[in-house]
Design a protein around this motif. Structure first.
Motif, PDB file in Angstrom:
ATOM      1  N   GLU A   1      21.984  48.378 -19.903  1.00  0.00           N
ATOM      2  CA  GLU A   1      22.069  47.586 -18.660  1.00  0.00           C
ATOM      3  C   GLU A   1      20.904  46.605 -18.563  1.00  0.00           C
ATOM      4  O   GLU A   1      21.066  45.478 -18.119  1.00  0.00           O
ATOM      5  N   PHE A   2      19.734  47.056 -18.962  1.00  0.00           N
ATOM      6  CA  PHE A   2      18.565  46.190 -18.959  1.00  0.00           C
ATOM      7  C   PHE A   2      18.793  44.993 -19.875  1.00  0.00           C
ATOM      8  O   PHE A   2      18.521  43.844 -19.503  1.00  0.00           O
ATOM      9  N   GLU A   3      19.307  45.230 -21.067  1.00  0.00           N
ATOM     10  CA  GLU A   3      19.586  44.152 -22.017  1.00  0.00           C
ATOM     11  C   GLU A   3      20.629  43.193 -21.454  1.00  0.00           C
ATOM     12  O   GLU A   3      20.504  41.975 -21.593  1.00  0.00           O
ATOM     13  N   ALA A   4      21.679  43.736 -20.836  1.00  0.00           N
ATOM     14  CA  ALA A   4      22.712  42.888 -20.243  1.00  0.00           C
ATOM     15  C   ALA A   4      22.131  42.031 -19.117  1.00  0.00           C
ATOM     16  O   ALA A   4      22.430  40.834 -19.005  1.00  0.00           O
ATOM     17  N   LEU A   5      21.302  42.640 -18.282  1.00  0.00           N
ATOM     18  CA  LEU A   5      20.684  41.917 -17.172  1.00  0.00           C
ATOM     19  C   LEU A   5      19.821  40.767 -17.673  1.00  0.00           C
ATOM     20  O   LEU A   5      19.936  39.632 -17.199  1.00  0.00           O
ATOM     21  N   THR A   6      18.966  41.053 -18.646  1.00  0.00           N
ATOM     22  CA  THR A   6      18.060  40.011 -19.130  1.00  0.00           C
ATOM     23  C   THR A   6      18.776  38.964 -19.973  1.00  0.00           C
ATOM     24  O   THR A   6      18.291  37.842 -20.104  1.00  0.00           O
TER      25      THR A   6
ATOM     26  N   MET B   1      21.914  37.890 -19.228  1.00  0.00           N
ATOM     27  CA  MET B   1      22.710  37.087 -18.296  1.00  0.00           C
ATOM     28  C   MET B   1      21.868  36.292 -17.306  1.00  0.00           C
ATOM     29  O   MET B   1      22.274  35.224 -16.856  1.00  0.00           O
ATOM     30  N   TRP B   2      20.729  36.823 -16.917  1.00  0.00           N
ATOM     31  CA  TRP B   2      19.908  36.222 -15.870  1.00  0.00           C
ATOM     32  C   TRP B   2      18.467  36.099 -16.350  1.00  0.00           C
ATOM     33  O   TRP B   2      18.001  36.923 -17.119  1.00  0.00           O
ATOM     34  N   PRO B   3      17.740  35.112 -15.856  1.00  0.00           N
ATOM     35  CA  PRO B   3      16.321  34.996 -16.231  1.00  0.00           C
ATOM     36  C   PRO B   3      15.457  35.973 -15.420  1.00  0.00           C
ATOM     37  O   PRO B   3      14.499  35.593 -14.754  1.00  0.00           O
TER      38      PRO B   3
ATOM     39  N   ALA C   1      11.782  35.514 -13.663  1.00  0.00           N
ATOM     40  CA  ALA C   1      11.661  35.657 -12.208  1.00  0.00           C
ATOM     41  C   ALA C   1      10.611  36.701 -11.857  1.00  0.00           C
ATOM     42  O   ALA C   1       9.825  36.517 -10.927  1.00  0.00           O
ATOM     43  N   GLN C   2      10.592  37.796 -12.605  1.00  0.00           N
ATOM     44  CA  GLN C   2       9.600  38.840 -12.351  1.00  0.00           C
ATOM     45  C   GLN C   2       8.192  38.303 -12.583  1.00  0.00           C
ATOM     46  O   GLN C   2       7.287  38.548 -11.789  1.00  0.00           O
ATOM     47  N   GLY C   3       8.018  37.531 -13.642  1.00  0.00           N
ATOM     48  CA  GLY C   3       6.710  36.939 -13.919  1.00  0.00           C
ATOM     49  C   GLY C   3       6.272  35.983 -12.828  1.00  0.00           C
ATOM     50  O   GLY C   3       5.117  35.994 -12.406  1.00  0.00           O
ATOM     51  N   ARG C   4       7.210  35.173 -12.345  1.00  0.00           N
ATOM     52  CA  ARG C   4       6.872  34.237 -11.265  1.00  0.00           C
ATOM     53  C   ARG C   4       6.545  34.984  -9.970  1.00  0.00           C
ATOM     54  O   ARG C   4       5.647  34.594  -9.232  1.00  0.00           O
ATOM     55  N   ALA C   5       7.293  36.042  -9.688  1.00  0.00           N
ATOM     56  CA  ALA C   5       7.026  36.828  -8.475  1.00  0.00           C
ATOM     57  C   ALA C   5       5.649  37.471  -8.543  1.00  0.00           C
ATOM     58  O   ALA C   5       4.913  37.475  -7.555  1.00  0.00           O
ATOM     59  N   GLU C   6       5.297  37.992  -9.703  1.00  0.00           N
ATOM     60  CA  GLU C   6       3.971  38.602  -9.864  1.00  0.00           C
ATOM     61  C   GLU C   6       2.867  37.562  -9.732  1.00  0.00           C
ATOM     62  O   GLU C   6       1.831  37.817  -9.108  1.00  0.00           O
ATOM     63  N   ALA C   7       3.088  36.367 -10.281  1.00  0.00           N
ATOM     64  CA  ALA C   7       2.099  35.289 -10.156  1.00  0.00           C
ATOM     65  C   ALA C   7       1.954  34.846  -8.700  1.00  0.00           C
ATOM     66  O   ALA C   7       0.840  34.612  -8.218  1.00  0.00           O
ATOM     67  N   ALA C   8       3.075  34.738  -7.993  1.00  0.00           N
ATOM     68  CA  ALA C   8       3.026  34.349  -6.579  1.00  0.00           C
ATOM     69  C   ALA C   8       2.314  35.397  -5.748  1.00  0.00           C
ATOM     70  O   ALA C   8       1.530  35.067  -4.855  1.00  0.00           O
ATOM     71  N   ARG C   9       2.579  36.663  -6.046  1.00  0.00           N
ATOM     72  CA  ARG C   9       1.894  37.743  -5.325  1.00  0.00           C
ATOM     73  C   ARG C   9       0.393  37.688  -5.572  1.00  0.00           C
ATOM     74  O   ARG C   9      -0.404  37.803  -4.639  1.00  0.00           O
ATOM     75  N   ALA C  10      -0.009  37.491  -6.818  1.00  0.00           N
ATOM     76  CA  ALA C  10      -1.438  37.407  -7.137  1.00  0.00           C
ATOM     77  C   ALA C  10      -2.081  36.216  -6.439  1.00  0.00           C
ATOM     78  O   ALA C  10      -3.187  36.313  -5.918  1.00  0.00           O
ATOM     79  N   GLN C  11      -1.359  35.097  -6.392  1.00  0.00           N
ATOM     80  CA  GLN C  11      -1.889  33.909  -5.727  1.00  0.00           C
ATOM     81  C   GLN C  11      -2.021  34.144  -4.222  1.00  0.00           C
ATOM     82  O   GLN C  11      -2.999  33.745  -3.607  1.00  0.00           O
TER      83      GLN C  11
END
Length: 113
Positions: free
Chosen positions: A14-19, A21-23, A27-37
């Protein structure tokens, strides 16, 4: 992050299918960067606040916790006395970076005043 880790360890297909089909990882990296900022004290937020008004008071703005970098754009849709707007904004003096009045008259078929 926790869900992604859970999915990767418990259901790798499921993890492979998710990644695939979708970025999701991007998105997780951007969310973590936004949280840190957001948590960083070095970054100062700014915001534009837009208010369209005719005859209503602006004194309700006095009670808002506005950041000092905020910029207020006041769209004045009706003719008002020249002294009225500065009086309405007196409680914001020194609390925001800028206040701009934009005259915007009701002209046309729509009743927006």
């Amino acid at each position: 992050k926790n869900y992604m880790h859970f999915l990767h360890t418990s259901q790798p297909e499921e993890f492979e299918a998710l990644t695939a089909m979708w970025p999701a990882l991007e998105a997780q990296g951007r969310a973590e960067a936004a949280r840190a900022q957001a948590l960083s004290s070095l970054v100062v937020p700014s915001v534009d606040i837009v208010v369209a008004r005719c005859g209503t008071t602006l004194r309700w703005l006095w009670d808002l916790p506005l950041p000092p970098q905020a910029r207020l754009l006041i769209y004045s849709k009706c003719d008002r006395e020249a002294h009225e707007l500065p009086e309405q904004l007196e409680g914001l003096r020194g609390r925001v970076a800028q206040v701009l009045e934009v005259p915007l008259r009701d002209e046309g078929p729509w009743m927006t005043g």
